[in-house]
Design a protein around this motif. Structure first.
Motif, short mmCIF file in Angstrom:
data_model
loop_
_atom_site.label_atom_id
_atom_site.label_comp_id
_atom_site.label_asym_id
_atom_site.label_seq_id
_atom_site.Cartn_x
_atom_site.Cartn_y
_atom_site.Cartn_z
N GLY A 206 -35.63 42.23 14.23
CA GLY A 206 -34.97 42.39 12.93
C GLY A 206 -35.01 43.82 12.46
O GLY A 206 -35.66 44.67 13.09
N SER A 207 -34.35 44.10 11.34
CA SER A 207 -34.23 45.50 10.92
C SER A 207 -34.26 45.71 9.41
O SER A 207 -33.99 46.80 8.93
CB SER A 207 -32.92 46.07 11.46
N GLY A 208 -34.55 44.66 8.65
CA GLY A 208 -34.44 44.79 7.20
C GLY A 208 -35.78 44.96 6.49
O GLY A 208 -36.81 45.22 7.12
N GLY A 209 -35.74 44.79 5.17
CA GLY A 209 -36.94 44.88 4.35
C GLY A 209 -37.93 43.79 4.71
O GLY A 209 -39.14 44.00 4.69
N ALA B 239 -37.54 45.45 17.21
CA ALA B 239 -36.19 45.62 17.76
C ALA B 239 -35.16 45.15 16.74
O ALA B 239 -35.12 43.97 16.47
CB ALA B 239 -36.04 44.81 19.05
N PRO B 240 -34.32 46.00 16.17
CA PRO B 240 -34.36 47.45 16.34
C PRO B 240 -35.27 48.14 15.33
O PRO B 240 -35.59 49.30 15.52
CB PRO B 240 -32.90 47.84 16.09
N GLY B 241 -35.69 47.45 14.26
CA GLY B 241 -36.53 48.08 13.26
C GLY B 241 -35.78 49.07 12.40
O GLY B 241 -34.54 49.13 12.43
N ASN B 242 -36.51 49.83 11.60
CA ASN B 242 -35.93 50.86 10.73
C ASN B 242 -37.01 51.93 10.52
O ASN B 242 -38.13 51.76 11.01
CB ASN B 242 -35.42 50.21 9.42
N PRO B 243 -36.70 53.01 9.81
CA PRO B 243 -37.73 54.07 9.67
C PRO B 243 -39.02 53.57 9.01
O PRO B 243 -40.09 54.15 9.22
CB PRO B 243 -37.03 55.12 8.80
N GLY B 244 -38.93 52.49 8.25
CA GLY B 244 -40.14 51.91 7.65
C GLY B 244 -41.01 51.24 8.68
O GLY B 244 -42.23 51.45 8.74
#
Ligand code: AMP
Ligand code: GLY
Length: 425
Positions: free
Chosen positions: A7-10, A31-36
């Motif tokens: 996932g990639s969200g909050g 995967a894919p994640g985010n800068p957090g």
């Protein structure tokens, strides 16, 4: 434990933040994640719709556990893929098999399931092209508002609440005959309108036992006072002040237990989260919808409010041993406020530079729609950040989050200043 989080969200940032705190978490990939999420593990680019590729990665990296954030991979059978391959089924997947994910993947399935198990929910009829005229007759006889739900997944847009019969008939025809929501609306559920106040209950289920997580309430409309267009969620609070022990007991006896029993009756080994979207009508709880994952932004208050080790809880989930461990919850109130790009949920601009404060006190900044570009943090989505705070009262927790929101800057930043307005006493 080597963990892959999808996932990639909050919501996924909250999960990554919590998983990484566990002494049992040896390595975390997102995967894919985010800068957090990159602050807590290694983001990887992986086509998570291609289960063969996910499996190759998992084998190569000796993954022990896959935690699935969003519903799509579950509805498409990622858990089944791992269970069904003998060389992969040593890998635990937190998230239900396809048959379990139908509780979210098909509204008609969920309604039939509730009816069969006497779970309180709004009365309904299933309509397709074959009985469209019956649908029109039902609308004629119903009092407004009229609730129409596309059967399948429609990115949170498949529910329409129509204030007059003419609009309801037009929408029903568009959904079925013009496939307004694509294949998802070839079948439509017409539902009775329930008038009450909504809240959410989350259970972690191991196929046999369950643990209840802190309750939450989210705020879906873009505007203050719950006005305007629906969004993914503009904020959330936990626990929900009006959900007292008496109401919670009704939820458990009338809804949670019969749901888990109903899954067992259908021979569905459900290992993962069940999100009960509920509404309190008078003093009684009814199910509005099931989801088969955590909510977003509810996860940004529910996960930080769990004091127990999340890897322990997930291990017990995988091993069918949730009855053997406890779950400790934070006794404080928790609130999250979502910062969005101006224009959202309609057209909005991306790529705006974000400036974050150096000092966050004890609030947490969860990333949702952000990216790094040339070393700079920029917006990359409608919902950009979720700011979570704790305090001994909900009012104070909300104030802390809003104070931090004011110190964060990006062009056309917007947030709702009234999250929690209807539950503050
Ligand atoms: P959903 O996309 O399934 O979360 O539904 C969107 C929203 O529609 C819910 O959060 C409720 O506010 C509303 N809703 C859905 N079903 C009903 C119902 N039967 N009666 C009243 N409101 C409903
Ligand atoms: N916040 C609503 C959801 O995650 O479905």
């Amino acid at each position: 434990m080597r963990i892959l989080l999808i996932g990639s969200g909050g919501r996924e940032h909250a999960l990554a933040w919590k998983l990484a705190q566990s002494p049992k978490c040896e390595k975390l990939f997102i995967a894919p994640g985010n800068p957090g999420t990159a602050q807590h593990g290694e983001n990887i680019s992986l086509d998570t719709t291609n289960f063969e590729k996910v499996a190759d990665f998992a084998v190569q990296e000796k993954i022990n556990m896959i935690v699935v954030g969003p519903e799509d991979p579950l509805v498409n059978g990622i858990s089944d893929y791992f269970y069904d391959h003998s060389d992969l089924n040593h890998i635990a997947v937190i998230g239900p098999v396809k048959a379990g994910a139908l509780l979210e993947g098909s509204k008609a399935y969920a309604k039939a399931f509730m009816k069969e198990n006497n779970i309180p929910t709004a009365g309904y009829t299933e309509i397709t092209a074959d009985n469209l005229e019956e649908g029109m007759d039902i609308i004629d006889k119903k009092t407004t508002p009229i609730v129409l739900k596309a059967d399948g997944l429609a990115a949170g847009k498949g529910v329409l609440i129509l204030l007059d019969e003419k609009a309801a008939k037009r929408s029903l025809r568009e959904m079925i005959m013009d496939e307004k929501f694509g294949e998802a609306s070839q079948k439509v559920v017409i539902e009775d309108f329930l008038d009450g106040i909504e809240f959410s209950v989350f259970a972690l289920c191991d196929g046999e036992n369950y643990k209840l997580l802190p309750t939450a309430k989210d705020y879906k409309r873009i505007g203050e006072g719950d006005k305007g267009l629906n969004t993914g969620g503009m904020g959330a609070v936990s626990p929900v002040p009006f959900v007292d022990e008496a109401l919670m007991q009704k939820v458990e006896e009338r809804i949670v237990k019969p749901t888990i029993e109903g899954l067992k009756k259908r021979n569905i080994e459900y290992k993962g989260f069940i999100y009960f979207g509920l509404i309190k009508v008078g003093n009684d709880p009814y199910v509005i919808e099931y989801n088969v994952r955590l909510g977003d932004p509810e996860a940004q208050v529910v996960i930080p409010s769990i004091k127990s080790d999340l890897v322990d809880l997930f291990e017990a989930t995988a091993n069918g041993k949730l009855n053997e461990i406890g779950i400790e919850k934070d006794s404080r109130s928790c609130a999250t406020v979502v910062l969005v790009s101006g224009g959202y949920p309609e057209a909005y601009e991306k790529g705006k530079e974000i400036s974050l404060p150096r000092e966050t006190n004890d609030s947490i900044i969860f990333h949702a729609g952000t990216k790094t570009d040339d070393g700079l943090l920029k917006t990359s989505g409608g919902r950009v950040l979720a700011i979570t705070s704790f305090d001994d009262t909900l009012k104070k927790a909300l104030e802390k989050s809003k104070r931090l929101c004011d110190t964060i800057d990006f062009d056309k930043k917007y947030y709702r200043k009234d999250i929690g307005f209807d539950v503050l006493t």
